[in-house]
Design an enzyme around this catalytic site. Sequence first.
Site, PDB file in Angstrom:
ATOM      1  N   GLU B 187       0.833  -1.216   0.000  1.00 24.61           N
ATOM      2  CA  GLU B 187       0.000   0.000   0.000  1.00 24.61           C
ATOM      3  C   GLU B 187       0.862   1.259   0.000  1.00 24.61           C
ATOM      4  O   GLU B 187       0.351   2.368  -0.114  1.00 24.61           O
ATOM      5  CB  GLU B 187      -0.909   0.009   1.234  1.00 24.61           C
ATOM      6  CG  GLU B 187      -2.190  -0.781   1.061  1.00 24.61           C
ATOM      7  CD  GLU B 187      -1.978  -2.237   0.701  1.00 24.61           C
ATOM      8  OE1 GLU B 187      -1.328  -2.946   1.498  1.00 24.61           O
ATOM      9  OE2 GLU B 187      -2.412  -2.669  -0.378  1.00 24.61           O
ATOM     10  N   ASN B 253      -0.516  -7.393  -3.982  1.00 25.85           N
ATOM     11  CA  ASN B 253      -0.969  -6.526  -5.063  1.00 25.85           C
ATOM     12  C   ASN B 253       0.193  -5.690  -5.614  1.00 25.85           C
ATOM     13  O   ASN B 253       1.131  -5.374  -4.890  1.00 25.85           O
ATOM     14  CB  ASN B 253      -2.049  -5.578  -4.522  1.00 25.85           C
ATOM     15  CG  ASN B 253      -1.516  -4.692  -3.403  1.00 25.85           C
ATOM     16  OD1 ASN B 253      -1.225  -5.188  -2.315  1.00 25.85           O
ATOM     17  ND2 ASN B 253      -1.340  -3.415  -3.669  1.00 25.85           N
ATOM     18  N   ASP B 303      -6.774  -4.891  -5.469  1.00 28.00           N
ATOM     19  CA  ASP B 303      -6.052  -5.248  -4.244  1.00 28.00           C
ATOM     20  C   ASP B 303      -6.257  -6.723  -3.901  1.00 28.00           C
ATOM     21  O   ASP B 303      -6.372  -7.085  -2.733  1.00 28.00           O
ATOM     22  CB  ASP B 303      -6.467  -4.346  -3.062  1.00 28.00           C
ATOM     23  CG  ASP B 303      -5.588  -4.563  -1.836  1.00 28.00           C
ATOM     24  OD1 ASP B 303      -4.406  -4.927  -2.009  1.00 28.00           O
ATOM     25  OD2 ASP B 303      -6.083  -4.386  -0.710  1.00 28.00           O
TER      26      ASP B 303
END
Lengths: 110, 563
Positions: B187, B253, B303
């Site tokens: 992230e 991801n 994601d």
Amino acid sequence: MTGWLLARGASETAPPATNPFHADASVVPVGRSLFNQHCSHCHAPNAINPDPSRDLRRLKLRYRENMAHVFYETVTEGRPTKGMVPWKGVLSEDAIWKIFTFLESVQREP
Amino acid sequence: MRRPGFVVAFAVLTGMLCTDTALAQSTTGWPVYGGDSGNTRYGKLDQITTKNVQRLKVAWVLQLGTLEAQESTPLVIGDTLYVTSSSGPKHVFAVEAKTGTVRWRYSPEIPADVQQTTCCGLDNRGVAYAKGKIFVTRLDGYLVALDARTGKELWKSQVVDYTQGAAITSPPTAVKNLVVTGFAGGEYGVRGYISAFDQDTGKEVWRLYTVPATGEPGSETWKGDSWKFGGGAAWYVGSYDPQLNLLYYGTSNPAPWAAVVRGPDSSAYGDFTNLFTASTLAIDPDSGKIVWHYQSTPYDAWDYDGVNELVLADVVVGGQTTPVLFKADRNGFFYVLNRKTGKLISAEPYVFVNWATGVDKASGRPIEIPEKRPRLDTWARDICPNLFGGKNWEPMAYSPQTRLVYIPTFNLCMDLAGRTAEYKRGMFYLGSEWDLAKVGPGGHMSEAIAWDPIKNVKVWGNKEELPFMGGMLPTAGGLVFHGNIQGWFKALDASTGKLLWQFNTGSGISAGPVTYELDGKQYVAVVSGRLVTPPSFLGHIGEKIFASSPPGGALFVFELPAP
């Protein structure tokens, strides 16, 4: 001005922060989208956060007339050791106040 | 007991892995996060059964001393139990497995600003053990070796600079003389890698980047220099097959979530698959090189991390005993791959999936429904599963006795839109706007399911009202243990799912339980302590979760009292 403000890094001499978009309802959707892009992974989508320490619907309950000031100081400077990142240099003043305008629209009433 | 055609592979393999330690060889302990190096989490003990589980009582409790999400799986080596708390870990405890009496405690000082660089809570999932050493991974990017007897720090090595937005939340994998770990940060736009350290010295032996640099094989799958902040973080646990000498890891991801940064803004992405993100990697542990890879979600925009644990088993496929791995992917498909070659055997939805109609057997790619791919400034609505996935880290388990995989699943959907993203070191790099609080068909938010991995059918399912239910423990006593977010710890009949016993631990359970035997007596242990951060992503559903149990932090150990 009281101890908690100082403890949280707000300076007593700085002019109180004011929202240039105050009460401008047309800014709310823009502010909401900005909030959901930049803040929601910590403060929850649309600010509906069940964790009181991160629930930004409580700003008015907590800070009353100092709400805008605490908001602005916290957002620009952050509280790095508490997990709140500084946004100075990342988001424009304009974007920060648009987010605030959205948050004003979801405050819990005292 | 051996059922015809099925080999209980990892009862044997665990023994082989740990030839140097009589302790870890024992089938009565819990020597590694996943129970064995194949992550089956099958408890081979059968004293506690469907007949007597109603008498199960608390033997002792250990307070963990923190209130953040507790996600730890304890290890039991000989007569010692090792368990971590959240927040760093704030504490690693070594306790007498029979009484909970503390033998030593390791309490490192973790910098306060790690909060900023951990996406999803200050969690720690436990330690690894090998040759008299305990290996601890930390949110500040360090890997530490402790003397298992005394808790004394033997060495400390930096795996990754956490200030860029990295954290280590899962135990490392002990392989031969190495200890291997990845880290989180998909992230924050980290460029993922997996690295191996010498168990004795803490020196880095190899480093494998999961995202290739310009000119390296796979770099052609990235647009421009987007690979530099490309994610692919291997933040969960690895598996190891000592016979094939292959180490398996899943990768997260790609970053940012907004795919347009990494390729075309379309389902017709062609070669822009963004290798080796959202993939399963088989790695040669001696060289640190990829032997084969399988990308479950090419050019991810949802994601859908590919990190979920790889469960290794030997099963009969087309009349032949085949070494396979199982993966209940975040993307909603249950993958069975030949773990020697990486060849796809099957990929079928194990939860409600509506972003793809299936997986193309020849290419291995999901067949996308274009409206369900979020694009720049364009919402895709009601995508199922949502980004928590059909399953998240909460561990599944495989029982060679029932030949079923027990999976803690989610039933949530989402709306997602791409937004313009700019990389800034140490900040979230998503380029995305989302609403995750959409309940899937049926109105329940999670379900414990028993999945037949060969026929690809659900044998039974128990619906749970709220999401983030706990990991699974099937045992030779014909039981399956698991917890839920309200704090209930349950024992089910493994073949029917019928509830046989439950106990209220007072705070939500998401971690996986373990079982061990000491002086002829079987124990079952689980950590309780409700998740804090992930439920916060869910708005009003999050408020329900917060109301359903207070935060906590305790290890509960159960036994059958003397009759």
